[in-house]
Every structure is written in structure tokens, then in C-alpha cells.
Design a protein around this motif. Sequence first.
Motif, PDB file in Angstrom:
ATOM      1  N   TYR A 164      82.762 105.699  58.589  1.00  0.00           N
ATOM      2  CA  TYR A 164      82.242 107.017  58.970  1.00  0.00           C
ATOM      3  C   TYR A 164      83.382 107.981  59.288  1.00  0.00           C
ATOM      4  CZ  TYR A 164      80.030 110.630  61.795  1.00  0.00           C
ATOM      5  OH  TYR A 164      79.617 111.842  62.296  1.00  0.00           O
ATOM      6  N   GLN A 202      75.048 104.342  51.733  1.00  0.00           N
ATOM      7  CA  GLN A 202      76.172 105.230  52.034  1.00  0.00           C
ATOM      8  C   GLN A 202      77.318 105.012  51.042  1.00  0.00           C
ATOM      9  OE1 GLN A 202      74.420 107.286  53.883  1.00  0.00           O
ATOM     10  NE2 GLN A 202      76.068 107.562  55.374  1.00  0.00           N
ATOM     11  N   TYR A 210      82.327 101.217  53.711  1.00  0.00           N
ATOM     12  CA  TYR A 210      80.866 101.132  53.822  1.00  0.00           C
ATOM     13  C   TYR A 210      80.346  99.872  53.124  1.00  0.00           C
ATOM     14  CZ  TYR A 210      79.873 105.783  55.800  1.00  0.00           C
ATOM     15  OH  TYR A 210      79.766 106.874  56.634  1.00  0.00           O
ATOM     16  N   ALA A 270      86.424 105.392  52.565  1.00  0.00           N
ATOM     17  CA  ALA A 270      85.133 105.322  53.243  1.00  0.00           C
ATOM     18  C   ALA A 270      84.128 104.521  52.424  1.00  0.00           C
ATOM     19  CB  ALA A 270      84.604 106.728  53.507  1.00  0.00           C
ATOM     20  N   GLU A 300      85.252 109.028  56.189  1.00  0.00           N
ATOM     21  CA  GLU A 300      84.484 110.024  55.440  1.00  0.00           C
ATOM     22  C   GLU A 300      84.612 111.398  56.087  1.00  0.00           C
ATOM     23  OE1 GLU A 300      79.948 111.095  53.909  1.00  0.00           O
ATOM     24  OE2 GLU A 300      80.290 109.276  55.095  1.00  0.00           O
ATOM     25  N   ARG A 301      84.528 111.447  57.418  1.00  0.00           N
ATOM     26  CA  ARG A 301      84.686 112.726  58.123  1.00  0.00           C
ATOM     27  C   ARG A 301      86.069 113.328  57.870  1.00  0.00           C
ATOM     28  NH1 ARG A 301      82.618 113.932  62.925  1.00  0.00           N
ATOM     29  NH2 ARG A 301      83.822 115.833  62.540  1.00  0.00           N
TER      30      ARG A 301
END
Length: 383
Positions: free
Chosen positions: A337, A371, A352, A348, A340-341
Motif C-alpha cells: 500500500y 489489488q 500485493y 506494489a 503504491e502511494r
Amino acid sequence: MNEVLLRSLTPSVLGILVRRGADFAAAEDAVQDALVEAVRVWPEEQPRDPKGWLVTVAWRRFLDATRAEAARRRREDRVEEEPPPGPAPAADDTLQLYFLCAHPSLTPSSAVALTLRAVGGLTTRQIAEAYLVPEATMAQRISRAKRTVSGVRFDQPGDVATVLRVLYLVFNEGYSGDVDLAAEAIRLTRQLAAAIDHPEVSGLLALMLLHHARRAARTASDGSLVPLAEQDRGRWDTASIAEGVEILQAALVRDRLGEFQAQAAIAALHADAPAAEETDWVQIVEWYDELARLTDSPVVRLNRAVAVGEADGPRAGLAALAALDDALPRHTAVAAYLHERDGDLATAARLYAEAARKAPNLAERDHLTRQAARLNAHLSRQG
């Protein structure tokens, strides 16, 4: 066969046998035998008084075991105590049984494990996952606890802190899957709050209400998980939120902060935000700092890393995450997460997919798999 009915009756039947003089381990074995007999017999003809039937069968199984091991005089004394026919007592003994299982002869961790297994209805695997230990280790812990209390008279109830820990873990397990288990934990905590004036009891009740208020929004119509940021807040139970906040505020003004009050404060901040982007992440980080001070829990620090990533940016969250053991449950999902941010979609997506393989349940695995697929599809379009 109504398995929910059997599970709901089990604690009360076990409590009746213990109060009648059965030692805990023998009583648990007898109740399990009665449940097996119920599964065999009830599909053809369920008794009019299921609880009375289970009490009678369990007590007879206990007497059979006692006859095989005890002297004649003791055996005859037990026979005279067999419950008479007719309806069983209607009193709810579950909460009392939680206290009895938290016996002073057991360490707190052993008392919690024994109660979760015998009264809470959790499997050894579920308890092991909650404590971050191998299943074999937890099985040994529960076996030792049974041996410790075997033959002990349960006339010295355990402490409130141990019972709160059990209720908290039962609720968490129910919140992840079994709605009846979560609702039962709330019911018992309400009983405890009515009987004991303790800020941490209030804190736990507030925490449960605030989390349970979001339950309807946690899953989509196809059963898939909906992350907190994407939930329809119009589906949250505002009455439960208001009750939880009121209970929490009354506990906090007493200035005896404990871990359940701190967790409830974090849940209240989430509930108070009209939209995800309006969440007060700075204050949530401050509460996680308090919670880490109170518990020194690696899981708390993992959740704090997420909050830091929201408050100070994903790079700060990744720095906080780097200080933690990457073997922690959900560590990989948090890393995915935050990457990805931070815009690192390839890393990411890989994380995942790795987190999905480690997921503790099917719903989380499916969510993490989706995801990864979403990011891989985006990367393919870019390439």
C-alpha cells in the motif's frame, strides 16, 4: 443440525457442570461428547429443551468417566447429584465462566488461550494466529493449561484484565468472519460494563461498538472486502457510533488511560470523519504513539506506520515500516500500500501478490489479489 444453537448453548452447559463439581478438563470432555451425540441424534428429532438435553447427556458422560477412575464412595456421591429431569435453568452463565477460566493458577496468556478454546469456540489455529505463534506451540499451551486446572475447584475467579483480553480476541475473530461471535462478545462486554465500574471495560465496549458500526459497509454485494477509505459511510450505524463515542468520552475523563480506550479513540476519529480525506491522521498518529507506549506491540507499530504514511507521506510510512520485522502478519500488505502511494507501482503489484499468498483468510486473499491485478493491468497499459 443447528450448529449455531449448539455453540450458543455450550458455555452455559459447561458452566453448569463445573458448578456441580466437575473439574474443568473432565467437564469440557463431557460436553464435547454430548455435542457429538447431539449431532448424531438431533437431525432425526431435536429435543424440546435442547439445553436440558445437553446438560443431562454431558453430566452422564462425566459420571461414566468418573466411575472409571474414582473410588466407589466418590462415584456414588456424584450419582446423587445428577440433575433432575425437566427444563434447565435459564440463567446465562457465560460471563461467569469467562472469569472462572481466568483462574489464578494460570498465567494470563494461558488463561486467555484456554478460555478462547473452551468457551469462546475458537480453534487452536485461530488462537495461534491471534498470538503470532505456531499452532503446535499454542496447542501445547492449551494442553498445559488444562492439566494445570484439572482437579482444581473453580472458586477463585480470575482478574478483569484477562477477561477483557479474551473478549477482545473473541470480538476480533468474529469481526473478521462470524457475526454471531462478534455480537456475542459485545453482549458479554455490556454485561461486564453493567456489573463493573472500570474505564477499560468501557473502553473495550466503545471500541467494539465503533468497529461493529462499520460492519455493513465492510463487504460489497459479491462478498469482497471494501477498504475503510472506500466504504459508503452512509451505511455506518450512526446510533452505535454515537453510543460508542459517549461511552469513550465518559471513560477518558477519568484519566486512567488503557489500551482499549486508546484503540477506541482511534476508531472514533475514523468514525468522526465525514469522508476519508478528512480523517485527522495527525491525531491518529498521536494516539498510536500512546498505544505503543501502553502495549509495546509490533502490530500496533505496524498500524502506526500506515497512519504515519497518511499523515506525513508514504516515504515516512515506509521508514517507520523498515524498523519492524517483515515477518509480521500483514507487513507485506502494508508495504504494498505504501509503495503504491509513493508511485512505485511495479513494487506494489509484486508485494500485493506476495501478501495475497500469505493472507489469513479467503476474503483478504481475494482483495489483495485484485489489488495486484489492478496495478498489473495499469502497468500493461502504460507499457
